[in-house]
Design an enzyme around this catalytic site. Sequence first.
Site, PDB file in Angstrom:
ATOM      1  N   ASP A  23       0.887  -1.239   0.081  1.00  0.00           N
ATOM      2  CA  ASP A  23      -0.109   0.043   0.133  1.00  0.00           C
ATOM      3  C   ASP A  23       0.870   1.300  -0.146  1.00  0.00           C
ATOM      4  OD1 ASP A  23       0.872   0.054   2.793  1.00  0.00           O
ATOM      5  OD2 ASP A  23      -0.817  -1.079   3.481  1.00  0.00           O
ATOM      6  N   ASP A  25       1.349   4.783   1.831  1.00  0.00           N
ATOM      7  CA  ASP A  25       1.044   5.800   2.881  1.00  0.00           C
ATOM      8  C   ASP A  25       1.612   7.109   2.601  1.00  0.00           C
ATOM      9  OD1 ASP A  25      -0.016   3.792   4.649  1.00  0.00           O
ATOM     10  OD2 ASP A  25       2.140   2.702   4.644  1.00  0.00           O
ATOM     11  N   ASP A  70       9.287   3.885  13.020  1.00  0.00           N
ATOM     12  CA  ASP A  70       9.921   2.794  13.930  1.00  0.00           C
ATOM     13  C   ASP A  70      11.258   2.285  13.191  1.00  0.00           C
ATOM     14  OD1 ASP A  70       9.050   1.728  11.360  1.00  0.00           O
ATOM     15  OD2 ASP A  70       7.644   0.085  12.060  1.00  0.00           O
TER      16      ASP A  70
HETATM   17  P1  ATP Z   1       3.929  -2.947   4.954  1.00  0.00           P
HETATM   18  O1  ATP Z   1       2.515  -1.915   4.551  1.00  0.00           O
HETATM   19  O2  ATP Z   1       4.486  -3.257   3.957  1.00  0.00           O
HETATM   20  O3  ATP Z   1       3.554  -3.884   5.990  1.00  0.00           O
HETATM   21  P2  ATP Z   1       4.727  -0.508   6.067  1.00  0.00           P
HETATM   22  O4  ATP Z   1       6.273  -0.201   6.576  1.00  0.00           O
HETATM   23  O5  ATP Z   1       4.150   0.141   5.135  1.00  0.00           O
HETATM   24  O6  ATP Z   1       4.685  -2.120   5.778  1.00  0.00           O
HETATM   25  P3  ATP Z   1       2.555   0.210   7.802  1.00  0.00           P
HETATM   26  O7  ATP Z   1       1.963  -0.649   8.871  1.00  0.00           O
HETATM   27  O8  ATP Z   1       1.425   0.391   6.340  1.00  0.00           O
HETATM   28  O9  ATP Z   1       4.104  -0.509   7.314  1.00  0.00           O
HETATM   29  O10 ATP Z   1       3.032   1.575   8.159  1.00  0.00           O
HETATM   30  C1  ATP Z   1       3.541   2.613   7.347  1.00  0.00           C
HETATM   31  C2  ATP Z   1       4.888   3.398   8.211  1.00  0.00           C
HETATM   32  O11 ATP Z   1       4.216   3.877   9.614  1.00  0.00           O
HETATM   33  C3  ATP Z   1       5.640   2.620   8.704  1.00  0.00           C
HETATM   34  O12 ATP Z   1       6.749   2.380   7.514  1.00  0.00           O
HETATM   35  C4  ATP Z   1       6.403   3.246   9.648  1.00  0.00           C
HETATM   36  O13 ATP Z   1       7.175   4.403   9.156  1.00  0.00           O
HETATM   37  C5  ATP Z   1       5.323   3.776  10.375  1.00  0.00           C
HETATM   38  N1  ATP Z   1       4.891   2.924  11.448  1.00  0.00           N
HETATM   39  C6  ATP Z   1       3.794   1.860  11.282  1.00  0.00           C
HETATM   40  N2  ATP Z   1       3.817   1.276  12.520  1.00  0.00           N
HETATM   41  C7  ATP Z   1       4.604   2.078  13.461  1.00  0.00           C
HETATM   42  C8  ATP Z   1       4.699   1.773  14.750  1.00  0.00           C
HETATM   43  N3  ATP Z   1       4.355   0.830  15.560  1.00  0.00           N
HETATM   44  N4  ATP Z   1       5.751   2.633  15.252  1.00  0.00           N
HETATM   45  C9  ATP Z   1       6.382   3.637  14.499  1.00  0.00           C
HETATM   46  N5  ATP Z   1       6.106   3.700  13.414  1.00  0.00           N
HETATM   47  C10 ATP Z   1       5.165   2.988  12.779  1.00  0.00           C
HETATM   48 MG    MG Z   2       2.243   0.290   4.404  1.00  0.00          MG
END
Ligand code: ATP
Ligand code: MG
Length: 451
Positions: free
Chosen positions: A70, A72, A150
Amino acid sequence: MNKNDYTPSETMAGSELALNILTRQEHSISRKRISDNALKVLYRLHGAGFDAYLVGGGVRDLLLGQTPKDFDIATNATPEEIRGLFRNCRLIGRRFRLAHIMFGRDIIEVATFRGHHQEPNNQVAQQSKEGMLLRDNVYGTVDEDAERRDFTINAMYYNIGTYAIHDYAGGMEDLEDQLIRLLGHPETRYREDPVRMLRAVRFAVKLDFDIEEDTAEPIEHLAHLLQDIPAARLYEESLKMLQTGFGLETYHLMREYNLFQQLFPAIAEQFTEDYSSKTEQMLDLVLDSTDQRIEEGKRINPAFMFAAILWYPLLAQAEKLMASHKMADYDAVMEASNIILDQQVKTIAIPRRHTATIREIWQLQLRLPRRNGKRAFRLMELNKFRAGYDFLDMRAEIEGGETELLAKWWSTFQNAGRNMRQAMANDLDSASPKPNRRKKNYRKKKSSSES
Ligand code: ATP
Ligand code: MG
Protein backbone atom coordinates in the site's frame (compact mmCIF):
# COMPACT_ATOMS: atom_id res chain seq x y z
CA MET A 1 3.45 10.93 31.43
CA ASN A 2 6.73 10.33 33.17
CA LYS A 3 9.20 12.75 31.69
CA ASN A 4 12.19 10.81 32.93
CA ASP A 5 11.20 7.76 30.96
CA TYR A 6 10.89 9.72 27.82
CA THR A 7 13.57 12.31 27.37
CA PRO A 8 14.15 13.41 23.78
CA SER A 9 17.81 12.44 23.79
CA GLU A 10 16.98 8.89 24.77
CA THR A 11 14.06 8.29 22.49
CA MET A 12 14.66 10.51 19.58
CA ALA A 13 17.30 9.82 17.05
CA GLY A 14 16.52 13.01 15.16
CA SER A 15 19.08 15.42 16.40
CA GLU A 16 21.84 12.82 16.25
CA LEU A 17 21.09 11.94 12.66
CA ALA A 18 21.87 14.01 9.66
CA LEU A 19 19.13 14.36 7.10
CA ASN A 20 20.34 13.15 3.75
CA ILE A 21 18.48 14.40 0.70
CA LEU A 22 18.75 12.39 -2.49
CA THR A 23 17.74 14.38 -5.53
CA ARG A 24 15.60 12.97 -8.29
CA GLN A 25 18.72 11.84 -10.17
CA GLU A 26 20.23 10.13 -7.14
CA HIS A 27 17.57 7.50 -6.50
CA SER A 28 15.60 4.92 -8.42
CA ILE A 29 12.00 5.78 -7.57
CA SER A 30 9.96 6.53 -10.64
CA ARG A 31 6.45 7.98 -10.47
CA LYS A 32 5.34 5.27 -12.86
CA ARG A 33 5.62 2.77 -10.04
CA ILE A 34 3.44 4.79 -7.67
CA SER A 35 -0.27 4.03 -7.94
CA ASP A 36 -2.46 6.56 -9.72
CA ASN A 37 -4.60 7.02 -6.65
CA ALA A 38 -1.62 7.73 -4.42
CA LEU A 39 -0.29 10.22 -6.99
CA LYS A 40 -3.68 11.91 -7.17
CA VAL A 41 -3.69 12.43 -3.41
CA LEU A 42 -0.09 13.63 -3.33
CA TYR A 43 -0.67 16.13 -6.12
CA ARG A 44 -3.90 17.46 -4.71
CA LEU A 45 -2.30 18.11 -1.33
CA HIS A 46 0.70 19.73 -2.98
CA GLY A 47 -1.51 21.80 -5.27
CA ALA A 48 -3.35 23.15 -2.24
CA GLY A 49 -0.07 24.40 -0.82
CA PHE A 50 0.68 21.60 1.61
CA ASP A 51 3.78 19.45 1.85
CA ALA A 52 3.09 15.89 0.80
CA TYR A 53 5.33 12.87 0.96
CA LEU A 54 5.10 9.23 0.17
CA VAL A 55 6.50 7.44 3.19
CA GLY A 56 7.06 4.09 4.85
CA GLY A 57 6.67 0.79 3.05
CA GLY A 58 5.85 2.49 -0.26
CA VAL A 59 9.25 4.17 -0.46
CA ARG A 60 11.12 1.20 1.05
CA ASP A 61 9.64 -1.39 -1.28
CA LEU A 62 10.03 0.75 -4.42
CA LEU A 63 13.69 1.29 -3.60
CA LEU A 64 14.04 -2.48 -3.26
CA GLY A 65 12.41 -2.94 -6.63
CA GLN A 66 9.37 -4.59 -5.04
CA THR A 67 5.69 -3.78 -5.38
CA PRO A 68 4.42 -2.02 -2.26
CA LYS A 69 1.43 -3.48 -0.47
CA ASP A 70 0.00 0.00 0.00
CA PHE A 71 1.03 3.63 -0.29
CA ASP A 72 1.11 5.72 2.86
CA ILE A 73 1.21 9.49 2.66
CA ALA A 74 2.35 12.04 5.24
CA THR A 75 1.51 15.73 5.11
CA ASN A 76 1.43 18.94 7.14
CA ALA A 77 -2.28 19.32 6.39
CA THR A 78 -4.42 18.55 9.45
CA PRO A 79 -7.07 15.82 9.20
CA GLU A 80 -9.74 18.50 8.86
CA GLU A 81 -7.83 20.23 6.10
CA ILE A 82 -7.40 16.90 4.33
CA ARG A 83 -11.11 16.28 4.59
CA GLY A 84 -11.69 19.68 3.05
CA LEU A 85 -9.74 18.63 -0.03
CA PHE A 86 -11.26 15.22 -0.69
CA ARG A 87 -14.89 14.33 -0.95
CA ASN A 88 -14.09 10.62 -0.63
CA CYS A 89 -12.36 11.11 2.74
CA ARG A 90 -13.04 9.45 6.09
CA LEU A 91 -11.30 10.33 9.33
CA ILE A 92 -10.51 7.30 11.43
CA GLY A 93 -8.53 6.19 14.45
CA ARG A 94 -8.43 7.14 18.07
CA ARG A 95 -4.83 6.40 18.89
CA PHE A 96 -3.70 8.23 15.78
CA ARG A 97 -6.17 10.31 13.80
CA LEU A 98 -5.77 9.43 10.14
CA ALA A 99 -7.51 10.28 6.90
CA HIS A 100 -8.57 7.53 4.56
CA ILE A 101 -9.12 8.60 0.99
CA MET A 102 -11.34 6.01 -0.62
CA PHE A 103 -11.12 5.00 -4.26
CA GLY A 104 -13.52 2.09 -4.34
CA ARG A 105 -11.68 -0.75 -2.67
CA ASP A 106 -8.35 1.07 -2.78
CA ILE A 107 -7.71 3.17 0.30
CA ILE A 108 -4.90 5.70 0.55
CA GLU A 109 -3.94 6.47 4.11
CA VAL A 110 -2.93 10.07 4.80
CA ALA A 111 -1.40 10.99 8.15
CA THR A 112 -0.63 14.43 9.48
CA PHE A 113 2.99 14.76 10.66
CA ARG A 114 3.25 13.70 14.26
CA GLY A 115 5.26 15.73 16.72
CA HIS A 116 7.07 15.29 20.03
CA HIS A 117 5.15 15.54 23.20
CA GLN A 118 7.35 16.21 26.14
CA GLU A 119 5.46 19.21 27.48
CA PRO A 120 4.08 18.41 30.93
CA ASN A 121 0.30 18.29 31.40
CA ASN A 122 -0.09 17.55 27.77
CA GLN A 123 -3.56 16.19 27.31
CA VAL A 124 -3.08 14.78 23.85
CA ALA A 125 -0.31 12.29 24.51
CA GLN A 126 -0.49 9.71 27.24
CA GLN A 127 1.84 7.06 28.45
CA SER A 128 1.28 4.02 30.66
CA LYS A 129 3.57 3.00 33.49
CA GLU A 130 5.28 0.52 31.16
CA GLY A 131 6.23 3.43 28.95
CA MET A 132 3.61 2.64 26.35
CA LEU A 133 2.04 5.43 24.33
CA LEU A 134 -1.69 5.32 24.81
CA ARG A 135 -2.81 8.38 22.97
CA ASP A 136 -0.78 10.27 20.49
CA ASN A 137 -2.26 13.16 18.61
CA VAL A 138 0.34 15.88 18.58
CA TYR A 139 0.98 17.35 15.18
CA GLY A 140 4.49 18.32 14.23
CA THR A 141 6.98 18.91 11.48
CA VAL A 142 8.22 16.37 8.97
CA ASP A 143 11.50 16.14 10.91
CA GLU A 144 9.65 15.27 14.08
CA ASP A 145 7.45 12.85 12.21
CA ALA A 146 10.53 11.02 10.96
CA GLU A 147 11.83 10.49 14.48
CA ARG A 148 8.59 8.79 15.45
CA ARG A 149 8.86 6.15 12.75
CA ASP A 150 9.94 2.66 13.74
CA PHE A 151 12.85 1.57 11.55
CA THR A 152 15.44 3.49 9.56
CA ILE A 153 14.25 1.88 6.34
CA ASN A 154 10.70 3.09 7.11
CA ALA A 155 11.78 6.69 7.72
CA MET A 156 12.39 7.76 4.14
CA TYR A 157 10.14 10.37 2.55
CA TYR A 158 9.54 10.91 -1.14
CA ASN A 159 8.71 14.57 -1.70
CA ILE A 160 6.13 15.09 -4.43
CA GLY A 161 7.20 18.73 -4.79
CA THR A 162 10.82 17.98 -5.68
CA TYR A 163 10.86 14.22 -6.35
CA ALA A 164 13.69 14.00 -3.83
CA ILE A 165 13.98 11.40 -1.09
CA HIS A 166 14.52 12.69 2.43
CA ASP A 167 16.41 9.98 4.28
CA TYR A 168 16.30 10.88 7.94
CA ALA A 169 18.07 8.04 9.67
CA GLY A 170 20.43 6.33 7.28
CA GLY A 171 17.71 4.19 5.79
CA MET A 172 19.47 4.01 2.42
CA GLU A 173 22.55 2.54 3.98
CA ASP A 174 20.56 0.02 5.99
CA LEU A 175 18.67 -0.97 2.86
CA GLU A 176 21.99 -1.71 1.22
CA ASP A 177 23.29 -3.56 4.28
CA GLN A 178 19.95 -5.35 4.61
CA LEU A 179 19.42 -4.38 8.22
CA ILE A 180 16.32 -3.78 10.32
CA ARG A 181 17.38 -1.05 12.74
CA LEU A 182 15.13 0.81 15.16
CA LEU A 183 15.37 4.56 15.41
CA GLY A 184 16.44 5.73 18.83
CA HIS A 185 16.94 3.71 21.98
CA PRO A 186 15.60 0.20 21.31
CA GLU A 187 14.22 -0.66 24.73
CA THR A 188 12.44 2.69 25.02
CA ARG A 189 10.97 2.34 21.56
CA TYR A 190 9.72 -1.19 22.31
CA ARG A 191 8.21 -0.03 25.58
CA GLU A 192 6.40 2.79 23.78
CA ASP A 193 4.91 0.29 21.39
CA PRO A 194 5.64 -3.43 21.89
CA VAL A 195 4.16 -4.24 18.48
CA ARG A 196 7.42 -2.91 17.04
CA MET A 197 8.98 -6.22 18.15
CA LEU A 198 6.57 -8.08 15.89
CA ARG A 199 7.24 -5.63 13.08
CA ALA A 200 10.99 -6.13 13.37
CA VAL A 201 10.56 -9.87 12.87
CA ARG A 202 7.99 -9.45 10.12
CA PHE A 203 10.17 -7.14 8.05
CA ALA A 204 13.28 -9.23 8.67
CA VAL A 205 11.58 -12.27 7.17
CA LYS A 206 9.68 -10.48 4.42
CA LEU A 207 12.71 -8.56 3.17
CA ASP A 208 15.21 -11.28 4.08
CA PHE A 209 17.14 -8.78 6.22
CA ASP A 210 18.94 -9.25 9.53
CA ILE A 211 17.77 -7.55 12.68
CA GLU A 212 20.61 -5.26 13.74
CA GLU A 213 22.21 -6.38 17.00
CA ASP A 214 21.04 -3.61 19.36
CA THR A 215 17.57 -3.79 17.82
CA ALA A 216 17.40 -7.56 18.35
CA GLU A 217 18.92 -7.72 21.81
CA PRO A 218 16.03 -6.54 24.03
CA ILE A 219 13.25 -8.43 22.24
CA GLU A 220 13.29 -11.75 24.04
CA HIS A 221 13.32 -10.06 27.41
CA LEU A 222 10.55 -7.55 26.52
CA ALA A 223 8.34 -9.96 24.57
CA HIS A 224 5.93 -10.23 27.52
CA LEU A 225 4.91 -6.58 26.97
CA LEU A 226 2.78 -7.80 24.09
CA GLN A 227 0.33 -8.99 26.70
CA ASP A 228 -0.68 -5.35 27.22
CA ILE A 229 -1.63 -4.83 23.58
CA PRO A 230 -5.36 -4.87 22.75
CA ALA A 231 -6.41 -8.23 21.32
CA ALA A 232 -8.01 -6.60 18.28
CA ARG A 233 -4.69 -5.07 17.23
CA LEU A 234 -2.86 -8.34 17.81
CA TYR A 235 -5.39 -10.13 15.65
CA GLU A 236 -4.58 -7.79 12.76
CA GLU A 237 -0.86 -8.16 13.39
CA SER A 238 -1.06 -11.94 13.62
CA LEU A 239 -2.63 -12.06 10.16
CA LYS A 240 0.13 -9.87 8.79
CA MET A 241 2.69 -12.15 10.39
CA LEU A 242 1.21 -15.50 9.39
CA GLN A 243 -1.05 -14.93 6.41
CA THR A 244 0.86 -12.72 4.00
CA GLY A 245 3.14 -15.20 2.31
CA PHE A 246 5.98 -15.71 4.78
CA GLY A 247 4.12 -17.36 7.63
CA LEU A 248 6.32 -20.39 8.15
CA GLU A 249 9.55 -18.51 8.48
CA THR A 250 7.94 -15.73 10.48
CA TYR A 251 6.58 -18.21 13.03
CA HIS A 252 10.03 -19.75 13.45
CA LEU A 253 11.70 -16.40 13.98
CA MET A 254 8.91 -15.22 16.30
CA ARG A 255 9.42 -18.32 18.33
CA GLU A 256 13.16 -17.75 18.62
CA TYR A 257 12.45 -14.32 20.07
CA ASN A 258 9.80 -15.63 22.48
CA LEU A 259 7.12 -13.64 20.63
CA PHE A 260 4.96 -16.43 19.29
CA GLN A 261 4.62 -17.75 22.83
CA GLN A 262 2.99 -14.49 23.94
CA LEU A 263 0.34 -14.57 21.24
CA PHE A 264 -0.48 -18.29 21.43
CA PRO A 265 0.04 -19.52 24.99
CA ALA A 266 -1.95 -22.75 24.58
CA ILE A 267 0.12 -23.67 21.54
CA ALA A 268 3.37 -22.82 23.28
CA GLU A 269 2.50 -25.32 26.01
CA GLN A 270 3.01 -28.05 23.42
CA PHE A 271 6.42 -26.80 22.28
CA THR A 272 9.32 -29.23 22.53
CA GLU A 273 13.05 -28.74 22.24
CA ASP A 274 13.33 -30.68 19.02
CA TYR A 275 10.16 -29.28 17.43
CA SER A 276 8.68 -32.78 17.36
CA SER A 277 5.21 -32.46 18.88
CA LYS A 278 2.17 -32.84 16.69
CA THR A 279 1.33 -29.20 17.30
CA GLU A 280 4.70 -28.19 15.91
CA GLN A 281 4.34 -30.50 12.94
CA MET A 282 0.93 -28.98 12.26
CA LEU A 283 2.31 -25.45 12.46
CA ASP A 284 4.90 -26.31 9.84
CA LEU A 285 2.37 -28.02 7.58
CA VAL A 286 -0.38 -25.44 7.66
CA LEU A 287 1.86 -22.38 7.47
CA ASP A 288 3.79 -23.86 4.59
CA SER A 289 0.60 -24.67 2.76
CA THR A 290 -0.77 -21.16 3.41
CA ASP A 291 2.42 -19.61 2.02
CA GLN A 292 2.11 -21.78 -1.07
CA ARG A 293 -1.53 -20.89 -1.60
CA ILE A 294 -0.70 -17.20 -1.41
CA GLU A 295 2.10 -17.67 -3.89
CA GLU A 296 -0.35 -19.38 -6.24
CA GLY A 297 -2.86 -16.57 -5.79
CA LYS A 298 -5.39 -18.86 -4.09
CA ARG A 299 -7.80 -17.71 -1.43
CA ILE A 300 -6.92 -18.26 2.19
CA ASN A 301 -9.16 -18.39 5.22
CA PRO A 302 -7.70 -17.39 8.59
CA ALA A 303 -10.19 -19.70 10.32
CA PHE A 304 -8.56 -22.72 8.72
CA MET A 305 -5.14 -21.76 10.04
CA PHE A 306 -6.41 -21.09 13.55
CA ALA A 307 -8.38 -24.35 13.56
CA ALA A 308 -5.29 -26.27 12.49
CA ILE A 309 -2.75 -24.79 14.87
CA LEU A 310 -5.11 -25.03 17.86
CA TRP A 311 -6.26 -28.61 17.17
CA TYR A 312 -3.71 -30.57 19.19
CA PRO A 313 -3.81 -28.11 22.09
CA LEU A 314 -7.57 -28.66 21.96
CA LEU A 315 -7.14 -32.43 22.16
CA ALA A 316 -4.74 -32.06 25.08
CA GLN A 317 -7.36 -29.98 26.85
CA ALA A 318 -10.06 -32.54 26.03
CA GLU A 319 -7.94 -35.33 27.46
CA LYS A 320 -7.57 -33.42 30.69
CA LEU A 321 -11.34 -33.08 30.88
CA MET A 322 -11.88 -36.76 30.19
CA ALA A 323 -9.49 -37.66 32.98
CA SER A 324 -10.69 -35.14 35.54
CA HIS A 325 -14.42 -34.95 34.78
CA LYS A 326 -14.88 -38.42 33.31
CA MET A 327 -16.40 -36.81 30.24
CA ALA A 328 -17.17 -38.71 27.05
CA ASP A 329 -15.02 -37.96 23.98
CA TYR A 330 -17.50 -35.78 22.15
CA ASP A 331 -18.51 -33.72 25.17
CA ALA A 332 -14.91 -33.28 26.19
CA VAL A 333 -13.92 -31.98 22.77
CA MET A 334 -16.86 -29.58 22.70
CA GLU A 335 -16.07 -28.28 26.17
CA ALA A 336 -12.38 -28.04 25.32
CA SER A 337 -13.27 -26.01 22.19
CA ASN A 338 -14.90 -23.41 24.42
CA ILE A 339 -11.96 -23.32 26.77
CA ILE A 340 -9.31 -23.06 24.06
CA LEU A 341 -11.15 -20.41 22.05
CA ASP A 342 -12.07 -18.33 25.12
CA GLN A 343 -8.44 -18.37 26.09
CA GLN A 344 -7.16 -17.57 22.59
CA VAL A 345 -9.44 -14.61 21.93
CA LYS A 346 -8.11 -12.95 25.07
CA THR A 347 -4.78 -12.37 23.32
CA ILE A 348 -5.90 -12.43 19.69
CA ALA A 349 -9.43 -11.24 19.04
CA ILE A 350 -10.44 -13.73 16.35
CA PRO A 351 -13.77 -12.41 15.03
CA ARG A 352 -16.90 -14.39 15.72
CA ARG A 353 -17.50 -15.35 12.12
CA HIS A 354 -14.13 -17.08 12.19
CA THR A 355 -14.54 -18.79 15.56
CA ALA A 356 -17.81 -20.23 14.25
CA THR A 357 -15.94 -21.72 11.29
CA ILE A 358 -13.15 -22.99 13.52
CA ARG A 359 -15.72 -24.88 15.60
CA GLU A 360 -17.28 -26.33 12.47
CA ILE A 361 -13.93 -27.56 11.20
CA TRP A 362 -13.25 -29.17 14.58
CA GLN A 363 -16.69 -30.77 14.77
CA LEU A 364 -16.20 -32.22 11.33
CA GLN A 365 -13.15 -34.06 12.61
CA LEU A 366 -15.48 -35.94 14.93
CA ARG A 367 -18.10 -36.48 12.25
CA LEU A 368 -15.97 -37.51 9.29
CA PRO A 369 -15.29 -41.03 10.68
CA ARG A 370 -19.06 -41.70 10.93
CA ARG A 371 -19.88 -41.98 7.27
CA ASN A 372 -22.07 -45.06 6.77
CA GLY A 373 -25.57 -45.10 5.31
CA LYS A 374 -26.52 -41.65 4.03
CA ARG A 375 -24.10 -39.87 6.30
CA ALA A 376 -21.22 -39.45 3.86
CA PHE A 377 -23.55 -37.92 1.29
CA ARG A 378 -24.95 -35.53 3.85
CA LEU A 379 -21.54 -34.55 5.16
CA MET A 380 -20.44 -33.62 1.67
CA GLU A 381 -23.29 -31.16 1.42
CA LEU A 382 -22.07 -29.17 4.38
CA ASN A 383 -20.70 -25.73 3.79
CA LYS A 384 -17.47 -26.39 5.60
CA PHE A 385 -16.97 -29.94 4.35
CA ARG A 386 -14.07 -28.99 2.10
CA ALA A 387 -12.23 -27.22 4.92
CA GLY A 388 -12.93 -30.13 7.26
CA TYR A 389 -11.63 -32.63 4.75
CA ASP A 390 -8.53 -30.57 3.89
CA PHE A 391 -7.74 -30.41 7.56
CA LEU A 392 -8.27 -34.17 7.97
CA ASP A 393 -5.77 -34.64 5.17
CA MET A 394 -3.18 -32.59 7.05
CA ARG A 395 -3.81 -34.56 10.20
CA ALA A 396 -3.34 -37.75 8.19
CA GLU A 397 0.12 -36.64 7.23
CA ILE A 398 1.03 -36.23 10.88
CA GLU A 399 -0.90 -39.04 12.50
CA GLY A 400 -0.77 -41.77 9.85
CA GLY A 401 -2.69 -44.94 10.86
CA GLU A 402 -6.47 -44.75 10.96
CA THR A 403 -6.54 -41.05 10.22
CA GLU A 404 -4.62 -41.70 7.03
CA LEU A 405 -7.00 -44.50 6.01
CA LEU A 406 -9.95 -42.24 6.71
CA ALA A 407 -8.49 -39.38 4.65
CA LYS A 408 -7.86 -41.79 1.77
CA TRP A 409 -11.40 -43.09 1.97
CA TRP A 410 -12.77 -39.55 1.72
CA SER A 411 -10.47 -38.71 -1.12
CA THR A 412 -11.65 -41.74 -3.11
CA PHE A 413 -15.27 -41.04 -2.21
CA GLN A 414 -15.13 -37.47 -3.45
CA ASN A 415 -13.54 -38.47 -6.73
CA ALA A 416 -15.90 -41.38 -7.31
CA GLY A 417 -19.07 -41.41 -9.39
CA ARG A 418 -22.52 -41.90 -7.92
CA ASN A 419 -22.57 -45.71 -8.11
CA MET A 420 -19.12 -46.14 -6.70
CA ARG A 421 -19.98 -43.81 -3.81
CA GLN A 422 -23.07 -45.82 -3.05
CA ALA A 423 -20.99 -49.00 -3.10
CA MET A 424 -18.45 -47.47 -0.72
CA ALA A 425 -21.18 -46.47 1.69
CA ASN A 426 -22.76 -49.93 1.45
CA ASP A 427 -19.42 -51.54 2.19
CA LEU A 428 -19.25 -49.56 5.39
CA ASP A 429 -22.78 -50.61 6.30
CA SER A 430 -21.98 -54.27 6.01
CA ALA A 431 -18.81 -53.77 8.03
CA SER A 432 -20.27 -51.45 10.65
CA PRO A 433 -20.48 -52.66 14.24
CA LYS A 434 -23.35 -54.87 15.36
CA PRO A 435 -25.24 -52.54 17.74
CA ASN A 436 -25.97 -50.10 14.94
CA ARG A 437 -27.33 -52.76 12.66
CA ARG A 438 -29.41 -54.42 15.30
CA LYS A 439 -31.04 -51.11 16.13
CA LYS A 440 -31.88 -50.55 12.48
CA ASN A 441 -33.29 -54.07 12.00
CA TYR A 442 -35.28 -53.75 15.14
CA ARG A 443 -36.84 -50.52 13.90
CA LYS A 444 -37.62 -52.02 10.55
CA LYS A 445 -39.28 -55.07 12.05
CA LYS A 446 -41.24 -52.92 14.42
CA SER A 447 -42.56 -50.70 11.66
CA SER A 448 -43.43 -53.68 9.45
CA SER A 449 -45.30 -55.38 12.26
CA GLU A 450 -47.16 -52.18 13.01
CA SER A 451 -48.38 -51.80 9.46
P1 ATP B 1 3.78 -2.87 4.92
O1 ATP B 1 2.65 -1.95 4.58
O2 ATP B 1 4.47 -3.45 3.75
O3 ATP B 1 3.42 -3.87 5.95
P2 ATP B 1 4.87 -0.50 6.09
O4 ATP B 1 6.23 -0.13 6.54
O5 ATP B 1 4.23 0.39 5.08
O6 ATP B 1 4.92 -2.00 5.62
P3 ATP B 1 2.60 0.15 7.72
O7 ATP B 1 2.02 -0.62 8.85
O8 ATP B 1 1.80 0.36 6.48
O9 ATP B 1 3.97 -0.57 7.38
O10 ATP B 1 3.04 1.55 8.31
C1 ATP B 1 3.47 2.62 7.49
C2 ATP B 1 4.61 3.36 8.16
O11 ATP B 1 4.19 3.90 9.41
C3 ATP B 1 5.81 2.49 8.51
O12 ATP B 1 6.70 2.35 7.43
C4 ATP B 1 6.44 3.28 9.65
O13 ATP B 1 7.18 4.37 9.16
C5 ATP B 1 5.22 3.81 10.37
N1 ATP B 1 4.80 2.92 11.46
C6 ATP B 1 3.88 1.94 11.38
N2 ATP B 1 3.73 1.32 12.55
C7 ATP B 1 4.56 1.93 13.41
C8 ATP B 1 4.86 1.76 14.79
N3 ATP B 1 4.26 0.81 15.50
N4 ATP B 1 5.77 2.58 15.35
C9 ATP B 1 6.37 3.55 14.61
N5 ATP B 1 6.15 3.74 13.33
C10 ATP B 1 5.25 2.96 12.71
MG1 MG C 1 2.26 0.29 4.37
